[in-house]
Enzyme design. Structure first.
Site, mmCIF file in Angstrom:
data_model
loop_
_atom_site.group_PDB
_atom_site.id
_atom_site.type_symbol
_atom_site.label_atom_id
_atom_site.label_comp_id
_atom_site.label_asym_id
_atom_site.label_seq_id
_atom_site.Cartn_x
_atom_site.Cartn_y
_atom_site.Cartn_z
ATOM 1 N N SER A 77 0.814 -1.217 0.000
ATOM 2 C CA SER A 77 0.000 0.000 0.000
ATOM 3 C C SER A 77 0.846 1.265 0.000
ATOM 4 C CB SER A 77 -0.953 -0.001 1.196
ATOM 5 O OG SER A 77 -0.255 -0.238 2.394
ATOM 6 N N HIS A 99 1.467 4.820 4.714
ATOM 7 C CA HIS A 99 0.751 5.445 3.608
ATOM 8 C C HIS A 99 1.243 6.861 3.353
ATOM 9 C CE1 HIS A 99 -2.971 2.599 4.119
ATOM 10 N NE2 HIS A 99 -1.864 1.970 3.776
#
Length: 311
Positions: free
Chosen positions: A212, A258
Site C-alpha cells: 500500500s 501510507h
C-alpha cells in the site's frame, strides 16, 4: 555484337547475392537488391545496410515524460503483481510447513492473515525491544532489508487482493506514462519511503507490511502527471482523500506507511513530470532520483542515531 555491348546489356544481379538477377534497386544507394534483401520503405525498397544506417540516426519515440514506449505493455506492473502473489503463497506455505499454523486454522489465516516467521523477518519493524540498549533487531539494529521486503509481504488474501487490484489499475497507467525503468523506480522508491516513515514515526515494536505504501506513491505521482498533462485531477483527489480516511476508521492500517509512500511517490512523480524536456532530461531525472535516495538515507541515519544504537 561486340564484347563491350554485351556487358552493357547484361542483367543486373543483387549486390549481396551475385547469383540472383534483379531489376529492383535500393531507393537510397541505388544498388540492385533481390527479394530476400528488399526492406519495405515509405517509397520503394531499401537494402539491409541502408536500413541499419537509418536506424542509427533515428530518434526513438518516447513518452511524454521521457520514458520508452515499452511501458505500454504493462510488463513491470504484471511482474510486480506476480512477485507479490508468489511472496504471499510462500509465506502461507512456510507457515504450514513449519507448523506455525494448524490445518484447522489455515482457512482463517489465508483470508485474514497473521504474523509468521516470514513476516517477522521481512516486515518494517523499527526495533525489537523498544529501548535504547535493549534493541536486538529491526531496522534500528541494521536490518535494512526490511525497508524493501516489507513492500512485498501481505497479511492475508484480503490485504493482498485490495493492493493488487489497485496496482493493476494505477500501475499500468503510470507505467504507460513513464516507461518500464522509471515506473519501477517510482514503485520501489515509494515503498521504501513508506518504510522510512514507519521507522521515523511509528512505535518501535510495531510491524508494517504491504504494497500500500507503493500504491499511495502511485496516487501521489499520478496527481502531478495529471496536472502536467492539464487533465482534471478532482476524481483522483477524491480517491486519495477516501483512501487516507480509511486509515483512521479501519484497524491495523499503517497510516505512517501510507503517508511516507505518498510523499515520496509525489516527489518522484513531480520530478519526472516537471524536469525540463530535452536531451539531458533522462540524466536530470536519474540524478534527481539519486537526490531522493540520499535524503532517505540521511533520514534513516538520523533516526538510528537518535535511538543511540551502534552496530
Amino acid at each position: 555484337m561486340t564484347e563491350e555491348s554485351a556487358q552493357t546489356t547484361a542483367t543486373p544481379v543483387c549486390y549481396r547475392h551475385p547469383d540472383r538477377s534483379t531489376y529492383v534497386t535500393c531507393v537510397r544507394c541505388d544498388r540492385p537488391i533481390c527479394p530476400d534483401c528488399m526492406q519495405p520503405a515509405s517509397v520503394g525498397f531499401q537494402c539491409p545496410e541502408c536500413i541499419r544506417e537509418g536506424r542509427k540516426t533515428t530518434i526513438p519515440a518516447r513518452t511524454v515524460f521521457g520514458g520508452s514506449l515499452s511501458g505500454e505493455q504493462g510488463t513491470v506492473t504484471r511482474s510486480l503483481i506476480v512477485i507479490n502473489v508468489v511472496a504471499w503463497v510462500l509465506t502461507v506455505a512456510a507457515a504450514v510447513l513449519t507448523s506455525e499454523i494448524s490445518i484447522r486454522e489455515l482457512g482463517r489465516f489465508v483470508i485474514f492473515g497473521g504474523v509468521t516467521g516470514v513476516t517477522e523477518w521481512g516486515a518494517a519493524i523499527p526495533a525489537y525491544g523498544g529501548g535504547f540498549i535493549q534493541v536486538q533487531g529491526g531496522i534500528a539494529a541494521g536490518e535494512f532489508w526490511r525497508l524493501l521486503t516489507a513492500d512485498f509481504l501481505h497479511y492475508g488474501l484480503i490485504h493482498l487482493a485490495f493492493n493488487m487490484y489497485a496496482l493493476w489499475i494505477l500501475g499500468r497507467e503510470c507505467e504507460r506514462l513513464l516507461g518500464r525503468a522509471r515506473f519501477l523506480a517510482l514503485y520501489l522508491f515509494a515503498g521504501v519511503g513508506g518504510s522510512v516513515a514507519v521507522y521515523l514515526f511509528s512505535p518501535l515494536n510495531q510491524a508494517s507490511a504491504g504494497a500500500s505504501a507503493s500504491i499511495f506513491g502511485l496516487l501521489g505521482a499520478m496527481f502531478f502527471f495529471l496536472r502536467r498533462l492539464r487533465a482534471d485531477p478532482r476524481g483522483l483527489v477524491f480517491l486519495i482523500i477516501l483512501n487516507f480516511s480509511l486509515g483512521f476508521v479501519v484497524a491495523n492500517i499503517s497510516i505512517w506507511g501510507h503517508i511516507g509512500g505518498f510523499v515520496v511517490g509525489a516527489a518522484v512523480g513531480a520530478l519526472m513530470a516537471y524536469l525540463p524536456a530535452g536531451p539531458n532530461r533522462a540524466r536530470l531525472q536519474w540524478i534527481a532520483l539519486g537526490g531522493v535516495a540520499v535524503a532517505l538515507v540521511v533520514l534513516i541515519a538520523l533516526r538510528t542515531a537518535s535511538l543511540g544504537v551502534l552496530f
